[in-house]
Design an enzyme around this catalytic site. Structure first.
Site, PDB file in Angstrom:
ATOM      1  N   TYR A 313       0.851  -1.194   0.000  1.00 22.50           N
ATOM      2  CA  TYR A 313       0.000   0.000   0.000  1.00 22.50           C
ATOM      3  C   TYR A 313       0.886   1.242   0.000  1.00 22.50           C
ATOM      4  O   TYR A 313       1.771   1.377   0.842  1.00 22.50           O
ATOM      5  CB  TYR A 313      -0.914  -0.034   1.222  1.00 22.50           C
ATOM      6  CG  TYR A 313      -1.760   1.209   1.418  1.00 22.50           C
ATOM      7  CD1 TYR A 313      -2.370   1.848   0.350  1.00 22.50           C
ATOM      8  CD2 TYR A 313      -1.975   1.733   2.687  1.00 22.50           C
ATOM      9  CE1 TYR A 313      -3.148   2.971   0.526  1.00 22.50           C
ATOM     10  CE2 TYR A 313      -2.762   2.857   2.888  1.00 22.50           C
ATOM     11  CZ  TYR A 313      -3.344   3.479   1.799  1.00 22.50           C
ATOM     12  OH  TYR A 313      -4.117   4.597   1.973  1.00 22.50           O
ATOM     13  N   CYS A 314       0.647   2.144  -0.947  1.00 17.42           N
ATOM     14  CA  CYS A 314       1.348   3.421  -1.035  1.00 17.42           C
ATOM     15  C   CYS A 314       2.853   3.181  -1.116  1.00 17.42           C
ATOM     16  O   CYS A 314       3.334   2.450  -1.974  1.00 17.42           O
ATOM     17  CB  CYS A 314       0.954   4.299   0.154  1.00 17.42           C
ATOM     18  SG  CYS A 314       1.603   5.998   0.070  1.00 17.42           S
ATOM     19  N   LEU A 315       3.634   3.773  -0.226  1.00 18.09           N
ATOM     20  CA  LEU A 315       5.077   3.604  -0.236  1.00 18.09           C
ATOM     21  C   LEU A 315       5.474   2.143  -0.032  1.00 18.09           C
ATOM     22  O   LEU A 315       6.498   1.686  -0.552  1.00 18.09           O
ATOM     23  CB  LEU A 315       5.700   4.485   0.851  1.00 18.09           C
ATOM     24  CG  LEU A 315       7.218   4.551   0.952  1.00 18.09           C
ATOM     25  CD1 LEU A 315       7.847   4.891  -0.376  1.00 18.09           C
ATOM     26  CD2 LEU A 315       7.619   5.570   2.009  1.00 18.09           C
ATOM     27  N   GLY A 317       3.934  -0.301  -1.374  1.00 16.38           N
ATOM     28  CA  GLY A 317       3.830  -0.879  -2.705  1.00 16.38           C
ATOM     29  C   GLY A 317       5.032  -0.546  -3.563  1.00 16.38           C
ATOM     30  O   GLY A 317       5.502  -1.378  -4.356  1.00 16.38           O
ATOM     31  N   LEU A 344      -1.425  -1.155  -4.211  1.00 12.85           N
ATOM     32  CA  LEU A 344      -2.585  -0.338  -3.861  1.00 12.85           C
ATOM     33  C   LEU A 344      -2.158   1.125  -3.770  1.00 12.85           C
ATOM     34  O   LEU A 344      -1.419   1.502  -2.855  1.00 12.85           O
ATOM     35  CB  LEU A 344      -3.179  -0.797  -2.525  1.00 12.85           C
ATOM     36  CG  LEU A 344      -3.526  -2.286  -2.408  1.00 12.85           C
ATOM     37  CD1 LEU A 344      -4.052  -2.587  -1.007  1.00 12.85           C
ATOM     38  CD2 LEU A 344      -4.533  -2.695  -3.471  1.00 12.85           C
TER      39      LEU A 344
END
Length: 583
Positions: A313-315, A317, A344
């Protein structure tokens, strides 16, 4: 939290030797860090250069100046402009349709239109400088909105009259409480802390599980299974370390962790530590080797070597994509096998980072590096200030109007509590991240190094599921979509309604949620631009979670297995662990 003492020449010299600042002079760093504390990390030099670029080019553009002069006189000649102020949420109340408030609102909207015209389309201005000038003008205008002042806001005047002035008194008390909270010394007990009613392990992050591994950087949580059989491939969740992990395990009704466990998956979560100044030299390589790869090694050992569904998720990812590229290249030590890769709201190409790019240039990063060099980290308040600036209209001014002028407090919820539960970012890691990924786009351009060797996303062969969110100001979905140009592995792209957080936390049954996919019969053989993809996609009502879970099953072994067994001596504590409560 430990901080490094200041003032010693030896300490300054030692800190100046940190790799993230290279050969920069210690005195320069120290003085710039003092300036950065005053400006909140914003470089006044970068701001000056942007405005100088704008007005000097405007000075040699007589046609543009004539166009602006004509627009200004038209604005003065029409007392009540025809701009639709009601389309702005600040002026949605019906009282703004009556005189004189209609004139205030409509005149303000026309002033906004004038400055939008003035700060755009000036020939010769560098695009980055033009964006900075337009953004700054917009922020300054938002300060002057008639909705921000009690004598020009009919809603405030009506509430004060109806309450006999009590709403203004309540607003003043709200302001005083917030000021005391902001000025409180570290470690001081503050009344009514933000998110106090949502404590990890009590109201949020309550999915049962055990901490099965811990090092200086991460705790690994294994969640308890819901049945006697589970899908063979475990799911490893890699959250961003900018905030606490429990965005993926909020309340029971909207927990992605609980949803996956209930569907029969073995779920594990990385919980990142909240570092202090002692971790100033911890870099991106540490987060990869001691974070992601250490967790993968443990997951493979616990689950009998089964391939892992990696979810970032975010960083998190971005880090997961780096790790997957390194693993699939065959040039780095093996850490097991990934069954799939789910990203994500995670960027891999940073050439178009949206409005966050306003704070990313050489001058801005020089000031931010100096600030982090002095502290040893970037703290949560300093980081969140940048995000608030991007949406100051909603996150700052509208909130201040509601809470300080109307005397109302927003009812706390789990997402608000999580958003206030920020973390610190080590100096070296954050500097490497901003310089290498945001500023120079090394990952997308093949210059990013893992263990001294370059990695390329084109080496990824693992099937991908990529999620963007429609109103994402952190990872704009068109930027997320650019992985199409970097990776030839088969993948599905899904666009969810909502923003960076609410678009991901989109549980089944949540009202007014939808997602977009492109049906197979509309998929061309070659590349489609983001806008072409959007035009060919179809909207589906509801949560994207079931769609994604079915995608996981298509890439899973049909055979079920017994849940992993953890020996008592391996259990280091119960979920949510100790790192998530670090302050």
């Amino acid at each position: 939290m430990n901080t490094l003492p200041q003032g010693s020449a030896n300490q300054l010299a030692a800190q100046a030797a940190a790799p993230a600042t290279g050969s920069r002079n210690a005195l320069d760093l120290y003085l710039q860090s003092l300036a950065a504390r005053v400006t909140g990390g914003i470089s006044p030099i970068a701001m000056q250069l942007a405005f100088q670029d704008w007005w000097q080019h405007l000075a040699v553009a007589p046609g543009k100046r004539a166009e602006l002069a004509s627009a200004w006189w038209r604005m003065l000649a029409i007392p009540v402009p025809q701009a639709d102020a009601g389309a702005d949420s600040r002026f949605a109340d019906s009282a703004w349709r009556a005189w004189p408030f209609a004139a205030y609102a409509q005149g303000f909207k026309q002033l906004e239109q004038f400055w939008s015209q003035a700060t755009s389309g000036v020939p010769g201005v560098a695009p980055h400088h033009a964006d900075v000038v337009a953004f700054t003008a917009r922020q300054l205008l938002d300060m002057l909105s008639p909705s921000n002042y009690p004598w020009t806001n009919p809603e405030v005047m009506r509430a004060a009259q109806a309450s006999g002035g009590r709403s203004l008194i309540d607003g003043a008390l709200n302001w005083r409480k917030d000021l005391c909270r902001r000025l409180a010394l570290p470690g001081a007990v503050v009344a009514e802390p933000v998110g106090a009613s949502y404590t990890p392990g009590k109201e949020v992050a309550v999915t049962p599980g055990q901490v099965v591994y811990r090092n200086a950087l991460i705790e690994l949580i294994l969640y308890a299974p819901q049945g006697e059989k589970v899908y063979r491939e475990p799911v490893l969740l890699v959250p961003s370390w900018i905030m606490k992990y429990y965005i993926l395990d909020l309340s029971p009704h909207n927990s992605l962790v609980r949803y996956l466990v209930q569907q029969g998956h073995t779920v594990l979560m990385i919980s990142w530590c909240n570092p202090g100044a002692e971790a100033r030299d911890m870099g991106m390589e540490d987060y990869l080797q001691r974070g992601l790869f250490a967790a993968l090694d443990q997951v493979h050992a616990l689950c009998g070597g089964a391939p892992v569904h990696g979810v970032g998720y975010c960083l998190g990812g971005t880090l997961l994509s780096i790790g997957a590229a390194a693993m699939d290249s065959g040039e780095h030590p093996a850490h097991g096998k990934l069954a799939t890769l789910t990203l994500l709201a995670a960027q891999t190409d940073f050439s178009d980072p949206g409005e966050l790019g306003l704070f990313i240039d050489d001058s801005e990063l020089a000031f931010l590096d100096a600030l982090m060099w002095d502290q040893g980290y970037l703290n949560g308040d300093q980081m969140s200030a940048s995000f608030q600036l991007l949406h100051a209209r909603d996150l700052v001014w509208s909130r201040m109007m509601r809470e300080y002028l109307l005397g109302e407090r927003s009812a706390p919820n789990d997402l608000m509590a999580w958003n206030a539960d920020s973390t610190r970012l080590p100096f070296r890691m954050h500097s490497e991240y901003l310089h290498g990924l945001f500023l120079h786009n090394d990952l997308a351009e093949g210059r990013y190094l893992v263990a001294g060797k370059p990695v390329a996303l084109s080496d990824i062969h693992t099937p991908l599921f990529v999620l963007g969110t429609e109103r994402d100001h952190v990872s704009p979905w068109r930027s997320v979509y650019k992985i199409h140009l970097l990776c030839g592995a088969p993948f599905d792209f899904v666009l969810a309604s909502g923003g960076h957080n609410a678009g991901v936390v989109s549980e089944p049954g949540h009202a007014n949620r939808s997602y977009r996919i492109r049906p197979a019969h509309r998929s061309p053989n070659g590349y489609s631009s983001p806008d072409e993809w959007l035009g060919q996609s179809e909207s589906i009502e509801g949560s994207w979670w079931p769609h994604w879970q079915q995608w996981l099953l298509r890439h899973s072994d049909r055979q079920r297995a017994a849940p992993p067994v953890v020996a008592p001596e391996q259990v280091l504590g119960q979920a949510p662990g100790s790192f998530v409560v670090q302050r």
